[in-house]
Motif scaffolding. Structure first.
Motif: not given
Length: 382
Positions: A50-60
């Protein structure tokens, strides 16, 4: 034995059979389920983030430089443009990915390069950012001795080049041309496929660089790959076609044997049980361009008389309208180029007995083109 006893015995046997059947079905289900122990994990990995998961994956990514994390990123980036926006707008994400791609862990390095392949599917502005920040690293990695690294790097460069003039100019200034040309001598078909595809996109986007890219060694390597590596026919064929748009390149291709190689490969494709349309189409177009651009090429083709007739016949009988039309154009170019009377072409037609040998296929192809119905494909070897 009386009737009631017989019926009782039949009923007992039927119940036994039904019970055995239930037991067999249960055993098979247990056996299948035992092999699906990781099915839920695999299913979760295949779900688009999901978009939220992509943000977490990218930032981490800075803290999680491992294959599983990179695989989730790769899967998300391939699904939609919005995920590429999220990744590139995350501070430090691209530099963290470049760090993975240039690291010492070969598995993480390859996975990171595959992520970059998908990042390069973005807009020209996004690809320009990637080229500016990662281009020099990618071009350096093209010189890696490991085909598992060279393949995704060349693939990524091909994606970056696609119709993006500014990106190609950046890569050109970083030395991409020479690095891609060196890959054509690779022993790995996958590397040659990716390099040929990248060169095709690059030259198609910057046509004025064709004269700088095309040289004798390049032509020889492409033609050798075309004739010697069946898996490379499509990518190498389209690269050759893109080059053949330019007259100077046609001369070099003809000098290094494109006529013999193209006809031989077309003959093999036509005799193959599963006809490779994507491989045959660019080769017919290469021959069309070379015959039109280089004097003597038509005569060179005609010297391979039996092979020429076989290829033309089968192409005219093929069920693909565009290929029949282009085959007619190729035949017209050959006739016009090899006869003094370019209007009638009587000389070459009579010398090679083309009228009698190709009359049936020509009628069939012309009729099919006018009626929009495929010709009789019984004599087509594809």
């Amino acid at each position: 034995m009386d009737t009631s006893a017989v019926e009782s015995m039949v009923g007992f046997r039927q119940r036994v059979r039904e019970t055995d059947q239930v037991n067999r079905v249960t055993s098979r289900s247990l056996a299948r389920n035992a092999r699906r122990i990781n099915f839920e994990d695999i299913s979760n990995k295949l779900k688009v983030p999901t978009f939220d998961e992509m943000k977490v994956l990218s930032s981490s990514l800075k803290k999680n430089k491992n294959c599983n994390h990179l695989q989730r990123l790769r899967h998300g980036l391939s699904s939609c443009q919005e995920n590429i926006d999220i990744f590139l707008n995350t501070e430090g994400a691209l530099y963290a990915l470049i760090g993975c791609a240039t690291g010492s862990d070969a598995l993480v390095q390859r996975e990171a390069l595959c992520v970059l392949v998908n990042v390069a599917l973005g807009t020209e502005t996004q690809c320009l950012e990637v080229a500016n920040k990662a281009g020099a690293y990618l071009i350096t990695l093209l010189s890696d001795s490991n085909p598992q690294i060279q393949d995704p790097v060349a693939w990524c460069i091909g994606n970056l080049c696609g119709e993006h003039t500014s990106v190609c100019e950046i890569l050109q200034s970083q030395g991409v041309e020479l690095s891609l040309l060196k890959l054509l001598s690779s022993y790995s078909p996958n590397v040659i496929q990716s390099a040929a595809s990248a060169l095709m996109h690059y030259v198609n986007t910057l046509p004025h660089r064709t004269s700088h890219v095309v040289n004798a060694e390049m032509c020889q390597q492409l033609i050798q790959a075309l004739d010697g590596m069946e898996s490379c026919v499509v990518e190498v064929g389209w690269c050759l076609f893109t080059l053949s748009i330019h007259e100077e390149a046609c001369h070099k291709l003809v000098d290094h044997g494109i006529v013999q190689a193209a006809l031989s490969v077309l003959e093999r494709l036509l005799n193959h049980q599963s006809f490779n349309l994507s491989g045959a189409t660019p080769l017919v177009r290469v021959l069309i361009n070379c015959v039109a651009a280089v004097p003597g090429t038509g005569l060179q083709i005609c010297q391979r008389n039996d092979q020429l007739v076989m290829v033309i016949r089968n192409l005219l009988y093929c069920p693909h309208a565009h290929l029949r039309t282009e085959t007619l154009q190729l035949l017209a170019n050959i006739i016009n180029a090899t006869t003094q009377d370019s209007i009638t072409g009587e000389g070459i037609v009579e010398d090679l007995s083309l009228r009698s040998r190709l009359a049936g296929p020509l009628r069939s192809a012309l009729a099919a083109n006018f009626t929009m119905q495929p010709p009789d494909v019984q004599t087509f070897h594809g």
